[in-house]
Design a protein around this motif. Sequence first.
Motif, PDB file in Angstrom:
ATOM      1  N   ILE A 174     -28.183 -91.822  32.225  1.00  0.00           N
ATOM      2  CA  ILE A 174     -28.878 -90.808  31.414  1.00  0.00           C
ATOM      3  C   ILE A 174     -28.100 -90.491  30.144  1.00  0.00           C
ATOM      4  CG2 ILE A 174     -29.569 -88.376  31.362  1.00  0.00           C
ATOM      5  CD1 ILE A 174     -30.250 -88.728  34.396  1.00  0.00           C
ATOM      6  N   ILE A 175     -26.795 -90.232  30.283  1.00  0.00           N
ATOM      7  CA  ILE A 175     -25.998 -89.876  29.104  1.00  0.00           C
ATOM      8  C   ILE A 175     -25.882 -91.055  28.142  1.00  0.00           C
ATOM      9  CG2 ILE A 175     -23.726 -89.105  28.304  1.00  0.00           C
ATOM     10  CD1 ILE A 175     -25.382 -86.930  29.684  1.00  0.00           C
ATOM     11  N   SER A 176     -25.751 -92.265  28.666  1.00  0.00           N
ATOM     12  CA  SER A 176     -25.676 -93.447  27.791  1.00  0.00           C
ATOM     13  C   SER A 176     -26.974 -93.623  27.004  1.00  0.00           C
ATOM     14  CB  SER A 176     -25.402 -94.708  28.619  1.00  0.00           C
ATOM     15  OG  SER A 176     -24.166 -94.626  29.255  1.00  0.00           O
ATOM     16  N   ALA A 177     -28.111 -93.428  27.685  1.00  0.00           N
ATOM     17  CA  ALA A 177     -29.407 -93.548  27.004  1.00  0.00           C
ATOM     18  C   ALA A 177     -29.554 -92.471  25.933  1.00  0.00           C
ATOM     19  CB  ALA A 177     -30.545 -93.444  28.024  1.00  0.00           C
ATOM     20  N   LEU A 178     -29.130 -91.246  26.248  1.00  0.00           N
ATOM     21  CA  LEU A 178     -29.197 -90.155  25.262  1.00  0.00           C
ATOM     22  C   LEU A 178     -28.262 -90.428  24.085  1.00  0.00           C
ATOM     23  CD1 LEU A 178     -29.319 -87.026  27.612  1.00  0.00           C
ATOM     24  CD2 LEU A 178     -31.152 -87.868  26.130  1.00  0.00           C
ATOM     25  N   GLY A 179     -27.073 -90.961  24.385  1.00  0.00           N
ATOM     26  CA  GLY A 179     -26.121 -91.297  23.319  1.00  0.00           C
ATOM     27  C   GLY A 179     -26.672 -92.356  22.376  1.00  0.00           C
ATOM     28  N   LEU A 217     -16.016 -86.246  17.367  1.00  0.00           N
ATOM     29  CA  LEU A 217     -16.680 -87.166  18.285  1.00  0.00           C
ATOM     30  C   LEU A 217     -18.058 -86.596  18.620  1.00  0.00           C
ATOM     31  CD1 LEU A 217     -13.753 -87.893  20.761  1.00  0.00           C
ATOM     32  CD2 LEU A 217     -14.569 -89.385  18.927  1.00  0.00           C
ATOM     33  N   GLY A 218     -18.995 -87.456  18.925  1.00  0.00           N
ATOM     34  CA  GLY A 218     -20.336 -87.004  19.286  1.00  0.00           C
ATOM     35  C   GLY A 218     -20.347 -86.261  20.615  1.00  0.00           C
ATOM     36  N   LYS A 219     -21.365 -85.421  20.801  1.00  0.00           N
ATOM     37  CA  LYS A 219     -21.418 -84.604  22.019  1.00  0.00           C
ATOM     38  C   LYS A 219     -21.605 -85.446  23.271  1.00  0.00           C
ATOM     39  CE  LYS A 219     -26.304 -83.468  21.222  1.00  0.00           C
ATOM     40  NZ  LYS A 219     -27.266 -82.367  21.017  1.00  0.00           N
ATOM     41  N   TYR A 220     -22.269 -86.590  23.176  1.00  0.00           N
ATOM     42  CA  TYR A 220     -22.463 -87.427  24.355  1.00  0.00           C
ATOM     43  C   TYR A 220     -21.237 -88.278  24.671  1.00  0.00           C
ATOM     44  CZ  TYR A 220     -27.291 -85.943  24.075  1.00  0.00           C
ATOM     45  OH  TYR A 220     -28.427 -85.169  24.040  1.00  0.00           O
ATOM     46  N   VAL A 221     -20.353 -88.431  23.696  1.00  0.00           N
ATOM     47  CA  VAL A 221     -19.090 -89.126  23.946  1.00  0.00           C
ATOM     48  C   VAL A 221     -18.210 -88.288  24.862  1.00  0.00           C
ATOM     49  CG1 VAL A 221     -16.969 -89.973  22.865  1.00  0.00           C
ATOM     50  CG2 VAL A 221     -19.162 -90.377  21.763  1.00  0.00           C
ATOM     51  N   GLU A 222     -18.296 -86.957  24.711  1.00  0.00           N
ATOM     52  CA  GLU A 222     -17.427 -86.038  25.446  1.00  0.00           C
ATOM     53  C   GLU A 222     -17.976 -85.632  26.812  1.00  0.00           C
ATOM     54  OE1 GLU A 222     -17.017 -82.938  22.545  1.00  0.00           O
ATOM     55  OE2 GLU A 222     -15.361 -83.964  21.537  1.00  0.00           O
ATOM     56  N   CYS A 223     -19.025 -86.276  27.269  1.00  0.00           N
ATOM     57  CA  CYS A 223     -19.641 -85.911  28.563  1.00  0.00           C
ATOM     58  C   CYS A 223     -18.966 -86.573  29.763  1.00  0.00           C
ATOM     59  CB  CYS A 223     -21.129 -86.285  28.554  1.00  0.00           C
ATOM     60  SG  CYS A 223     -22.133 -85.188  27.550  1.00  0.00           S
ATOM     61  N   LEU A 224     -17.992 -87.429  29.529  1.00  0.00           N
ATOM     62  CA  LEU A 224     -17.256 -88.110  30.599  1.00  0.00           C
ATOM     63  C   LEU A 224     -18.168 -88.900  31.539  1.00  0.00           C
ATOM     64  CD1 LEU A 224     -14.753 -85.270  31.601  1.00  0.00           C
ATOM     65  CD2 LEU A 224     -14.327 -87.197  30.079  1.00  0.00           C
ATOM     66  N   HIS A 225     -19.258 -89.419  31.016  1.00  0.00           N
ATOM     67  CA  HIS A 225     -20.220 -90.111  31.876  1.00  0.00           C
ATOM     68  C   HIS A 225     -19.682 -91.425  32.425  1.00  0.00           C
ATOM     69  CE1 HIS A 225     -20.763 -91.672  27.842  1.00  0.00           C
ATOM     70  NE2 HIS A 225     -21.428 -92.709  28.325  1.00  0.00           N
ATOM     71  N   GLY A 226     -18.793 -92.072  31.690  1.00  0.00           N
ATOM     72  CA  GLY A 226     -18.200 -93.304  32.177  1.00  0.00           C
ATOM     73  C   GLY A 226     -16.990 -93.060  33.057  1.00  0.00           C
ATOM     74  N   ILE A 227     -16.230 -92.012  32.741  1.00  0.00           N
ATOM     75  CA  ILE A 227     -15.029 -91.694  33.525  1.00  0.00           C
ATOM     76  C   ILE A 227     -15.410 -90.994  34.823  1.00  0.00           C
ATOM     77  CG2 ILE A 227     -12.901 -90.327  33.579  1.00  0.00           C
ATOM     78  CD1 ILE A 227     -12.726 -90.793  30.519  1.00  0.00           C
ATOM     79  N   LEU A 228     -16.229 -89.967  34.710  1.00  0.00           N
ATOM     80  CA  LEU A 228     -16.611 -89.190  35.891  1.00  0.00           C
ATOM     81  C   LEU A 228     -17.797 -89.819  36.617  1.00  0.00           C
ATOM     82  CD1 LEU A 228     -16.299 -86.617  37.605  1.00  0.00           C
ATOM     83  CD2 LEU A 228     -17.806 -85.460  35.999  1.00  0.00           C
ATOM     84  N   GLY A 229     -18.905 -90.013  35.905  1.00  0.00           N
ATOM     85  CA  GLY A 229     -20.131 -90.516  36.536  1.00  0.00           C
ATOM     86  C   GLY A 229     -20.027 -91.944  37.018  1.00  0.00           C
ATOM     87  N   LEU A 281     -20.610 -99.763  23.053  1.00  0.00           N
ATOM     88  CA  LEU A 281     -20.023 -99.143  24.244  1.00  0.00           C
ATOM     89  C   LEU A 281     -21.051 -98.367  25.070  1.00  0.00           C
ATOM     90  CD1 LEU A 281     -16.584 -98.080  22.744  1.00  0.00           C
ATOM     91  CD2 LEU A 281     -17.018 -99.869  24.422  1.00  0.00           C
ATOM     92  N   PHE A 282     -21.965 -97.661  24.410  1.00  0.00           N
ATOM     93  CA  PHE A 282     -23.020 -96.963  25.158  1.00  0.00           C
ATOM     94  C   PHE A 282     -23.928 -97.972  25.872  1.00  0.00           C
ATOM     95  CE2 PHE A 282     -22.438 -92.949  22.599  1.00  0.00           C
ATOM     96  CZ  PHE A 282     -22.227 -92.122  23.691  1.00  0.00           C
ATOM     97  N   SER A 283     -24.183 -99.110  25.228  1.00  0.00           N
ATOM     98  CA  SER A 283     -25.000-100.155  25.859  1.00  0.00           C
ATOM     99  C   SER A 283     -24.295-100.733  27.075  1.00  0.00           C
ATOM    100  CB  SER A 283     -25.317-101.273  24.867  1.00  0.00           C
ATOM    101  OG  SER A 283     -26.078-100.786  23.790  1.00  0.00           O
ATOM    102  N   HIS A 299     -29.640 -90.680  20.374  1.00  0.00           N
ATOM    103  CA  HIS A 299     -29.210 -89.632  19.436  1.00  0.00           C
ATOM    104  C   HIS A 299     -28.443 -90.191  18.240  1.00  0.00           C
ATOM    105  CE1 HIS A 299     -29.092 -85.308  18.990  1.00  0.00           C
ATOM    106  NE2 HIS A 299     -27.830 -85.355  18.638  1.00  0.00           N
ATOM    107  N   GLY A 300     -27.680 -91.244  18.482  1.00  0.00           N
ATOM    108  CA  GLY A 300     -26.886 -91.819  17.402  1.00  0.00           C
ATOM    109  C   GLY A 300     -25.520 -91.174  17.283  1.00  0.00           C
ATOM    110  N   PRO A 301     -24.647 -91.757  16.476  1.00  0.00           N
ATOM    111  CA  PRO A 301     -23.270 -91.261  16.362  1.00  0.00           C
ATOM    112  C   PRO A 301     -23.134 -90.032  15.475  1.00  0.00           C
ATOM    113  CG  PRO A 301     -23.571 -93.121  14.921  1.00  0.00           C
ATOM    114  CD  PRO A 301     -24.870 -92.959  15.665  1.00  0.00           C
TER     115      PRO A 301
END
Length: 200
Positions: free
Chosen positions: A109-114, A43-55, A163-165, A117-119
Motif C-alpha cells: 500500500i505505501i509503495s503504491a501511494l509513494g 524526504l517524502g512522507k511515504y519514504v518515512e513510513c518504514l514500509h520496507g523496514i517494518l512492513g 526503489l518504490f517499484s 504521489h511522486g517525490p
Amino acid sequence: MCFERRARCIGYKLLILALLSIVANILLYFPNGETRYASEHHLGKYVECLHGILGGGLLVLLPAVVFIGLHNDDCCGCFGHEHCGKGCAMLSSVLAAVVGILGSGYCIIISALGLSHGPYCFTHLERNWIYPFTESSGGYLFEYNRWSECQEPQNIVQWNVTLFSILLVLGGIEFILCFIQIINGILGGLCGLCCRHEEV
C-alpha cells in the motif's frame, strides 16, 4: 512431511525478501547515497513510513523464522497426544503467516501511494520543496520530460520510482508466499491431526 518442507522453503524465501526490503527502504532514505536530505528533513512522507523496514522487513522476518523452525517444532504434543504436535505446529504457523500478510500488505500500500504521489523535491518553477506530481495521480511515471522539474536531489524521480517499484514487487511476492503458507499450514495441520486419529 511435505507440508513442513514446503513451509521451510517458503520461510527461506521470505527471509531473503525481507532482507532485500530492508535494504531497499534504507536506500530510499539516502538519495544518491547522500545523508543530508534525511538530516534536513527533505524526504517524502511515504519514504518515512518504514514500509520496507517494518512492513516488508521485520513483520515478514517473524513468520520466516517460524516457518524455517517448523521441522524442529512439535508443540510438545497436542491435547495429550505426543505425535500430533506437528499438526498443531502447522496450524499455529497460520497465525505467523497472517502477520506476514499484514506486513507485506502495508509495504504494498505505501509503495503504491509513494509511486502515485511522486517525490518531494526542490523545483526550479516554485523555488521551493514541494510534491510537484501529486495532481497527476501517477501519470508523471510516463511523462519522462517532466522528471527534470525536480532539481534537487538529482535524479530523485528515478531513485524513488526504482526503489518504490522494487518494494512493491517484493511486498507482492511476500504477500503471495504468506497466503500460500496459510493454505499449506491449514492442510498440513489437518492432515497431521487426521493421521494421528487414524493411528489411534
